[in-house]
Design a protein around this motif. Structure first.
Motif, short mmCIF file in Angstrom:
data_model
loop_
_atom_site.label_atom_id
_atom_site.label_comp_id
_atom_site.label_asym_id
_atom_site.label_seq_id
_atom_site.Cartn_x
_atom_site.Cartn_y
_atom_site.Cartn_z
N ARG A 1 -10.97 20.32 32.08
CA ARG A 1 -11.92 19.96 33.14
C ARG A 1 -11.58 20.69 34.44
O ARG A 1 -12.45 21.27 35.10
CB ARG A 1 -11.91 18.45 33.39
CG ARG A 1 -12.65 17.64 32.36
CD ARG A 1 -12.85 16.20 32.85
NE ARG A 1 -13.46 15.40 31.80
CZ ARG A 1 -12.77 14.63 30.96
NH1 ARG A 1 -11.44 14.53 31.09
NH2 ARG A 1 -13.39 13.94 30.03
N ARG B 1 -14.08 23.65 35.81
CA ARG B 1 -14.77 23.31 37.06
C ARG B 1 -14.45 24.33 38.14
O ARG B 1 -15.31 24.72 38.92
CB ARG B 1 -14.37 21.90 37.52
CG ARG B 1 -14.99 20.78 36.69
CD ARG B 1 -14.54 19.42 37.21
NE ARG B 1 -15.05 19.14 38.54
CZ ARG B 1 -14.52 18.24 39.36
NH1 ARG B 1 -13.47 17.53 38.99
NH2 ARG B 1 -15.06 18.03 40.54
N VAL C 1 -18.93 19.84 31.20
CA VAL C 1 -17.91 20.64 31.87
C VAL C 1 -17.50 21.81 30.99
O VAL C 1 -17.35 22.93 31.44
CB VAL C 1 -16.68 19.79 32.24
CG1 VAL C 1 -15.57 20.67 32.83
CG2 VAL C 1 -17.06 18.71 33.25
#
Length: 207
Positions: free
Chosen positions: A20, A24, A139
């Motif tokens: 993640r 991101r 994600v």
């Protein structure tokens, strides 16, 4: 080389949280021009899919945290005569989503995460089982169709309501740079059936 041009899978540590964080960061590094280009290419990719054109009730999302923007896609769906729906946080069942009919005059308000959503109106509510397509944010994803969300589990819980033989198509939307080698899965994860990036269409149903 821009992030949109990267062809190799993102190499990241194996934990879900590490994935993640890394992915991101990658999508947040996309420039405004790259984001705009990706959004336009996505709309073109989606409307090139015959299975999408044949459907009528389509759930989409509004981008947050550098997610692949859906503005051009929503406009294209409207122009194609489709009914578009947006997710709203369920007011009585925490962790679940409802889907509300979205038109260009629909009033939006930020939810507790700061994401715009329509005001809840039961007259505009479409049951999950009544949707033909649900486009989901994510994600990260891998080549097996495993999807990694933000960690709240909203889509996993909501999609679990679909019967096993549901004709509803669940299609992920992502930047090209969000594909990773492998996503560690949990028992509650709902894998994707299909996924579309600005550059490619993935079909995981026959894996």
């Amino acid at each position: 080389m821009s992030l949109l041009q990267q062809a190799d899978l993102v190499s990241v540590p194996p934990s879900r949280q590490a994935i993640r964080q890394r992915v991101r960061q990658l999508r947040q590094q996309l420039t405004a021009s790259e984001q705009s280009q990706a959004a336009s290419q996505l709309a073109e990719q989606v409307l090139n899919q015959a299975a999408v054109i044949a459907k009528q009730h389509v759930a989409v999302y509004l981008a947050n945290d550098a997610e692949l923007a859906t503005g051009p896609l929503i406009q294209a769906l409207w122009q194609a005569g489709k009914n578009v729906y947006l997710p709203v946080l369920h007011p009585f069942c925490p962790g679940y989503l409802l889907f509300i009919h979205y038109q260009n005059h629909t009033e939006l308000k930020p939810n507790r995460f700061g994401i715009p959503e329509p005001r809840l109106n039961c007259a505009n509510l479409m049951p999950v089982a009544g949707l033909d397509i649900i486009f989901t944010p994510l994600v990260a994803f891998d080549a097996k169709g495993n999807r990694l969300g933000m960690g709240g589990g909203f889509y996993d819980r909501t999609l679990s309501q679909l019967p096993a033989n549901s004709p509803c198509q669940v299609i992920g939307l992502a930047h090209n740079c969000q594909q990773v080698d492998q996503i560690p899965t949990e028992s509650w994860d709902v894998p994707l059936q299909q996924l579309i990036t600005p550059a490619k269409y993935f079909d995981f149903r026959n894996l």
